[in-house]
Design an enzyme around this catalytic site. Structure first.
Site, short mmCIF file in Angstrom:
data_model
loop_
_atom_site.label_atom_id
_atom_site.label_comp_id
_atom_site.label_asym_id
_atom_site.label_seq_id
_atom_site.Cartn_x
_atom_site.Cartn_y
_atom_site.Cartn_z
N ASP A 199 7.58 1.97 -5.04
CA ASP A 199 6.92 2.17 -6.35
C ASP A 199 7.34 1.09 -7.33
OD1 ASP A 199 5.58 4.67 -5.69
OD2 ASP A 199 7.61 5.45 -5.50
N GLY A 203 9.50 7.18 -3.54
CA GLY A 203 9.40 8.63 -3.65
C GLY A 203 8.18 9.12 -4.37
N GLU A 257 12.62 8.81 4.14
CA GLU A 257 12.50 7.35 4.01
C GLU A 257 13.88 6.71 3.92
OE1 GLU A 257 8.17 7.20 1.73
OE2 GLU A 257 9.98 6.95 0.56
N LYS A 287 4.22 -4.05 -8.54
CA LYS A 287 5.43 -3.25 -8.29
C LYS A 287 6.72 -4.00 -8.67
CE LYS A 287 3.00 -0.06 -5.91
NZ LYS A 287 3.14 0.30 -4.53
C1 5RP Z 1 6.47 7.40 -0.78
C2 5RP Z 1 6.90 6.06 -1.22
C3 5RP Z 1 5.88 4.97 -1.20
O1 5RP Z 1 6.40 3.89 -0.50
C4 5RP Z 1 5.57 4.56 -2.60
O2 5RP Z 1 5.18 5.70 -3.33
C5 5RP Z 1 4.45 3.50 -2.63
O3 5RP Z 1 3.24 4.09 -2.31
P1 5RP Z 1 1.89 3.27 -2.24
O4 5RP Z 1 1.99 2.37 -1.05
O5 5RP Z 1 0.84 4.35 -2.08
O6 5RP Z 1 1.72 2.52 -3.53
O7 5RP Z 1 8.01 5.82 -1.60
O8 5RP Z 1 7.48 8.36 -0.92
#
Ligand code: 5RP
Length: 216
Positions: free
Chosen positions: A82, A93, A101, A119
């Protein structure tokens, strides 16, 4: 048109090609990656998944999904994030799969993180820190997080794959992410939190409008 998450996922495939056992994260970027992995399925013996969501997609595509205990350690773990800083520390998360994870990332020799430039941050913490808690400890942990300067919000109607709850903690001071990661971890009732400062990424694949950058 291929979006940035897809571009990062396509670039991650070259790392997966070196291995027959792969740890798989969770999220929309990972779903693009699983589609890529399906193109070399015959070269993959088995995968270890970090969530029911990823497991479902992997099984639908015919991958053999095994428990981490079956393989012990992983040569490689591929996931999104994120937020990520210049030291490859992350907040994860958003999808609520942070505990598995972090376990898979810790059990892996190499952690490949796929992101797009949105990000990347100077200081972690705009994105709330997910904290997985045992249901009976929700109030206790929330009060402790308030004392730490955070604003915890219960992610209502969400149950983790392990049957627990998530508190999304806004406004935490994450100038020292490792210290906060460890402090939250020590609270009774906390299963895990979404700060990945102890186990950082090893390689970051960052997609932007200008192309894909690999940060090692
Ligand atoms: C899930 C995570 C994901 O890696 C994070 O939320 C990124 O998600 P996205 O690829 O949909 O942007 O930590 O628990």
């Amino acid at each position: 048109m291929i979006n940035l998450k897809q571009q990062a996922a396509i670039a991650a495939l070259s790392y997966a090609k070196k291995h027959r056992v792969i740890g798989i994260g969770t999220g929309s970027t990972v779903e693009f990656f699983i589609d890529q992995l399906a193109t070399i399925k015959s070269q993959i013996d088995m995968v270890v998944s970090s969530s029911e969501r990823s497991t479902l997609k992997l099984k639908q595509l015919g991958f053999l999904v095994v428990d981490l205990n079956y393989v012990g350690t992983l040569p490689i773990y591929i996931d999104g994030a994120d937020e990520i800083d210049v030291h490859k520390r992350m907040i994860k998360g958003g999808g609520g799969a942070l505990t598995k994870e972090k376990i898979l990332a810790t059990a892996s020799k190499e952690f490949i993180c796929m992101v797009d430039t949105s990000k990347q941050v100077d200081v972690l913490g705009k994105f709330p820190v997910a904290v997985e808690v045992l249901p009976l400890a929700r109030g206790l942990v929330a009060r402790e997080l308030l004392k730490m300067g955070g604003d915890p919000v219960w992610r209502e109607h969400f149950i983790t794959d392990s049957g627990n709850l998530i508190l999304d903690v806004h406004n935490l001071d994450l100038t020292d992410p490792l210290a906060i990661e460890m402090k939250i971890k020590q609270l009774p009732g906390v299963v895990e939190n979404g700060i990945f400062a102890k186990r950082r990424a090893d390689v970051v694949i960052c997609a932007s409008e200008q192309g894909v950058q690999i940060l090692c």
